[in-house]
Design a protein around this motif. Structure first.
Motif, PDB file in Angstrom:
ATOM      1  N   LEU A 326      -9.782   1.575 -16.606  1.00  0.00           N
ATOM      2  CA  LEU A 326      -8.850   2.403 -15.837  1.00  0.00           C
ATOM      3  C   LEU A 326      -9.509   3.700 -15.372  1.00  0.00           C
ATOM      4  O   LEU A 326     -10.203   4.372 -16.126  1.00  0.00           O
ATOM      5  CB  LEU A 326      -7.620   2.731 -16.681  1.00  0.00           C
ATOM      6  N   THR A 327      -9.253   4.045 -14.122  1.00  0.00           N
ATOM      7  CA  THR A 327      -9.723   5.292 -13.520  1.00  0.00           C
ATOM      8  C   THR A 327      -8.555   5.925 -12.772  1.00  0.00           C
ATOM      9  O   THR A 327      -7.547   5.251 -12.508  1.00  0.00           O
ATOM     10  CB  THR A 327     -10.865   5.036 -12.526  1.00  0.00           C
ATOM     11  N   PRO A 328      -8.653   7.198 -12.404  1.00  0.00           N
ATOM     12  CA  PRO A 328      -7.573   7.801 -11.616  1.00  0.00           C
ATOM     13  C   PRO A 328      -7.300   7.036 -10.321  1.00  0.00           C
ATOM     14  O   PRO A 328      -6.162   7.041  -9.827  1.00  0.00           O
ATOM     15  CB  PRO A 328      -8.101   9.210 -11.335  1.00  0.00           C
ATOM     16  N   GLU A 329      -8.307   6.356  -9.801  1.00  0.00           N
ATOM     17  CA  GLU A 329      -8.148   5.657  -8.523  1.00  0.00           C
ATOM     18  C   GLU A 329      -7.429   4.317  -8.665  1.00  0.00           C
ATOM     19  O   GLU A 329      -6.710   3.899  -7.748  1.00  0.00           O
ATOM     20  CB  GLU A 329      -9.520   5.422  -7.877  1.00  0.00           C
ATOM     21  N   ASN A 330      -7.599   3.625  -9.792  1.00  0.00           N
ATOM     22  CA  ASN A 330      -7.015   2.287  -9.896  1.00  0.00           C
ATOM     23  C   ASN A 330      -5.824   2.195 -10.835  1.00  0.00           C
ATOM     24  O   ASN A 330      -5.201   1.128 -10.950  1.00  0.00           O
ATOM     25  CB  ASN A 330      -8.086   1.271 -10.320  1.00  0.00           C
ATOM     26  N   VAL A 331      -5.489   3.290 -11.511  1.00  0.00           N
ATOM     27  CA  VAL A 331      -4.512   3.180 -12.592  1.00  0.00           C
ATOM     28  C   VAL A 331      -3.102   2.883 -12.088  1.00  0.00           C
ATOM     29  O   VAL A 331      -2.356   2.131 -12.726  1.00  0.00           O
ATOM     30  CB  VAL A 331      -4.533   4.456 -13.467  1.00  0.00           C
ATOM     31  N   ALA A 332      -2.701   3.394 -10.950  1.00  0.00           N
ATOM     32  CA  ALA A 332      -1.342   3.157 -10.457  1.00  0.00           C
ATOM     33  C   ALA A 332      -1.115   1.670 -10.187  1.00  0.00           C
ATOM     34  O   ALA A 332      -0.104   1.087 -10.609  1.00  0.00           O
ATOM     35  CB  ALA A 332      -1.080   3.982  -9.200  1.00  0.00           C
ATOM     36  N   ALA A 333      -2.059   1.045  -9.506  1.00  0.00           N
ATOM     37  CA  ALA A 333      -1.925  -0.380  -9.226  1.00  0.00           C
ATOM     38  C   ALA A 333      -1.984  -1.197 -10.512  1.00  0.00           C
ATOM     39  O   ALA A 333      -1.246  -2.181 -10.681  1.00  0.00           O
ATOM     40  CB  ALA A 333      -3.025  -0.825  -8.261  1.00  0.00           C
ATOM     41  N   ALA A 334      -2.861  -0.784 -11.440  1.00  0.00           N
ATOM     42  CA  ALA A 334      -2.989  -1.514 -12.705  1.00  0.00           C
ATOM     43  C   ALA A 334      -1.695  -1.461 -13.514  1.00  0.00           C
ATOM     44  O   ALA A 334      -1.275  -2.466 -14.098  1.00  0.00           O
ATOM     45  CB  ALA A 334      -4.147  -0.946 -13.514  1.00  0.00           C
ATOM     46  N   LEU A 335      -1.034  -0.317 -13.529  1.00  0.00           N
ATOM     47  CA  LEU A 335       0.204  -0.187 -14.294  1.00  0.00           C
ATOM     48  C   LEU A 335       1.346  -0.954 -13.647  1.00  0.00           C
ATOM     49  O   LEU A 335       2.190  -1.541 -14.340  1.00  0.00           O
ATOM     50  CB  LEU A 335       0.572   1.281 -14.451  1.00  0.00           C
ATOM     51  N   ALA A 336       1.411  -0.950 -12.317  1.00  0.00           N
ATOM     52  CA  ALA A 336       2.460  -1.706 -11.632  1.00  0.00           C
ATOM     53  C   ALA A 336       2.323  -3.193 -11.946  1.00  0.00           C
ATOM     54  O   ALA A 336       3.305  -3.888 -12.244  1.00  0.00           O
ATOM     55  CB  ALA A 336       2.387  -1.456 -10.129  1.00  0.00           C
ATOM     56  N   ASP A 337       1.096  -3.688 -11.891  1.00  0.00           N
ATOM     57  CA  ASP A 337       0.840  -5.084 -12.197  1.00  0.00           C
ATOM     58  C   ASP A 337       1.120  -5.387 -13.668  1.00  0.00           C
ATOM     59  O   ASP A 337       1.684  -6.424 -14.015  1.00  0.00           O
ATOM     60  CB  ASP A 337      -0.616  -5.401 -11.851  1.00  0.00           C
ATOM     61  N   ALA A 338       0.747  -4.440 -14.550  1.00  0.00           N
ATOM     62  CA  ALA A 338       0.985  -4.636 -15.982  1.00  0.00           C
ATOM     63  C   ALA A 338       2.471  -4.683 -16.295  1.00  0.00           C
ATOM     64  O   ALA A 338       2.910  -5.478 -17.139  1.00  0.00           O
ATOM     65  CB  ALA A 338       0.314  -3.511 -16.775  1.00  0.00           C
ATOM     66  N   ALA A 339       3.261  -3.847 -15.637  1.00  0.00           N
ATOM     67  CA  ALA A 339       4.700  -3.830 -15.897  1.00  0.00           C
ATOM     68  C   ALA A 339       5.323  -5.183 -15.575  1.00  0.00           C
ATOM     69  O   ALA A 339       6.187  -5.684 -16.312  1.00  0.00           O
ATOM     70  CB  ALA A 339       5.366  -2.721 -15.098  1.00  0.00           C
ATOM     71  N   THR A 340       4.888  -5.796 -14.484  1.00  0.00           N
ATOM     72  CA  THR A 340       5.391  -7.122 -14.127  1.00  0.00           C
ATOM     73  C   THR A 340       5.011  -8.149 -15.191  1.00  0.00           C
ATOM     74  O   THR A 340       5.846  -8.958 -15.625  1.00  0.00           O
ATOM     75  CB  THR A 340       4.829  -7.555 -12.762  1.00  0.00           C
ATOM     76  N   GLU A 341       3.751  -8.102 -15.634  1.00  0.00           N
ATOM     77  CA  GLU A 341       3.331  -9.055 -16.659  1.00  0.00           C
ATOM     78  C   GLU A 341       4.031  -8.817 -17.981  1.00  0.00           C
ATOM     79  O   GLU A 341       4.376  -9.756 -18.704  1.00  0.00           O
ATOM     80  CB  GLU A 341       1.816  -8.995 -16.840  1.00  0.00           C
TER      81      GLU A 341
END
Length: 350
Positions: A326-341
């Motif tokens: 995780l980085t400041p640049e990718n964390v928003a997309a990673a969390l959105a995807d994680a919430a769905t999973e």
């Protein structure tokens, strides 16, 4: 009234009772998930966990916290490197710095070494404040930290109600504040964590990297889950609220040594088996339905735990979702995807 000296703390191996008894205010320095890293900090520290680089950036910047001393724990390679950099830069007007280097393997020799480490820490704090604790000071420090422990137990109980009564964001924010203030204010912060009745029923346990601020919790909970527990050392593993009775340094230190070896360690110092067992026990005790590992880029230690933790959690019927690098640049997309999973694997509609 002259304010108490403030001692900054980096890491999770400092018993606040020793700092408080000497008449100082313990203030943990945690950095942040995002924010600038100064060129000088990057040059001196090299490739380390970026959160540690942000701590050094803050200490070197014009808005650095007003500290009378800094204590750094050797509980990660990044923190150890920070200590050596701070010591090297002593001529820059930085506060005096002290290293706490605690062993993890429990045997008579390491207990003796830990006793020396805590004694030297207490002596360092006394040199900073000019106040040698008497029996009443040791009693007050123990009483203050015991009150913090009671407030922590109340907060933990509110998180574990069904549904949870306190969001993970509010709980983590309270824990982070409590680690930067004296006992009375810490109790107030922990007890003030907002009680809510509108929280998601999906209960999530967080493992992986520590969280220097609550931004990732807030982002995640904004997408329909509730964080009910964690096993990182700025959350419920933070050394807060552990009180040892005694009226002299040696008695208190002996008690704190025992407390140290009874505490679970973070990924950088605990064994993989210990971390896996802790993740399972923490998630089960909180009634978590699913676990989420969040590991930032540059923080390698938690990665070693994930396979064993996944197996241990699966044995308890708790699936583990992973988001690493995780980085400041990718964390928003990673969390959105994680919430769905999380919702899918936790049995709720995505």
């Amino acid at each position: 009234m002259t304010p108490a000296p403030t001692i900054g703390i980096v890491g999770n191996d400092v018993p606040r009772q020793l700092v408080s008894a000497a008449g100082a205010l313990p203030r943990r320095l945690t950095g942040s998930w995002s924010g600038p890293i100064g060129a000088e900090a990057a040059a001196h520290l090299g490739a380390v966990d970026p959160v540690t680089a942000r701590i050094l950036t803050e200490l070197l910047g014009p808005g650095s916290p007003a500290l009378d001393a800094i204590v750094v724990c050797n509980d990660s390679q990044a923190h150890l490197r920070l200590f050596y950099v701070l010591r090297m830069m002593g001529d820059r007007g930085l506060p005096p710095v002290h290293l706490v280097d605690l062993p993890r393997q429990d045997d008579p020799a390491t207990r003796r070494f830990a006793h020396v480490q805590f004694t030297r820490l207490a002596e360092f704090c006394i040199r900073i404040t000019g106040t040698a604790p008497d029996a009443s000071a040791w009693r007050r420090a123990a009483a203050g930290e015991r009150a913090v422990g009671d407030a922590l137990a109340r907060l933990r109980a509110r998180r574990r109600t069904r549904p949870a009564a306190v969001s993970g964001t509010a709980a983590l924010q309270a824990l982070l504040i409590a680690a930067t203030v004296g006992p009375e204010d810490a109790v107030a912060a922990l007890d003030a964590a907002e009680v809510r009745t509108d929280l998601s029923a999906l209960r999530v346990h967080i493992t992986g990297s520590d969280h220097p601020d609550p931004t990732l919790y807030a982002t995640l909970e904004g997408q329909g889950v509730t964080v009910v527990s964690e096993d990182h050392d700025t959350g419920e593993l933070s050394w807060l609220g552990i009180a040892v009775e005694g009226e002299d340094l040696d008695t208190v230190v002996r008690g704190l040594v025992a407390a140290h070896f009874a505490r679970p360690g973070g990924s950088a110092v605990a064994t993989i088996a210990e971390r896996a067992a802790l993740s399972r026990a923490s998630a089960e005790s909180a009634g978590a339905q699913v676990a989420l590992a969040l590991v930032r880029a540059g923080d390698e230690a938690p990665l070693w735990d994930l396979a064993a933790s996944a197996r241990a959690l699966a044995d308890a019927g708790i699936p583990l979702v992973r988001r690493t690098g995780l980085t400041p640049e990718n964390v928003a997309a990673a969390l959105a995807d994680a919430a769905t999973e999380l919702r899918t694997r936790g049995g709720e509609p995505a």
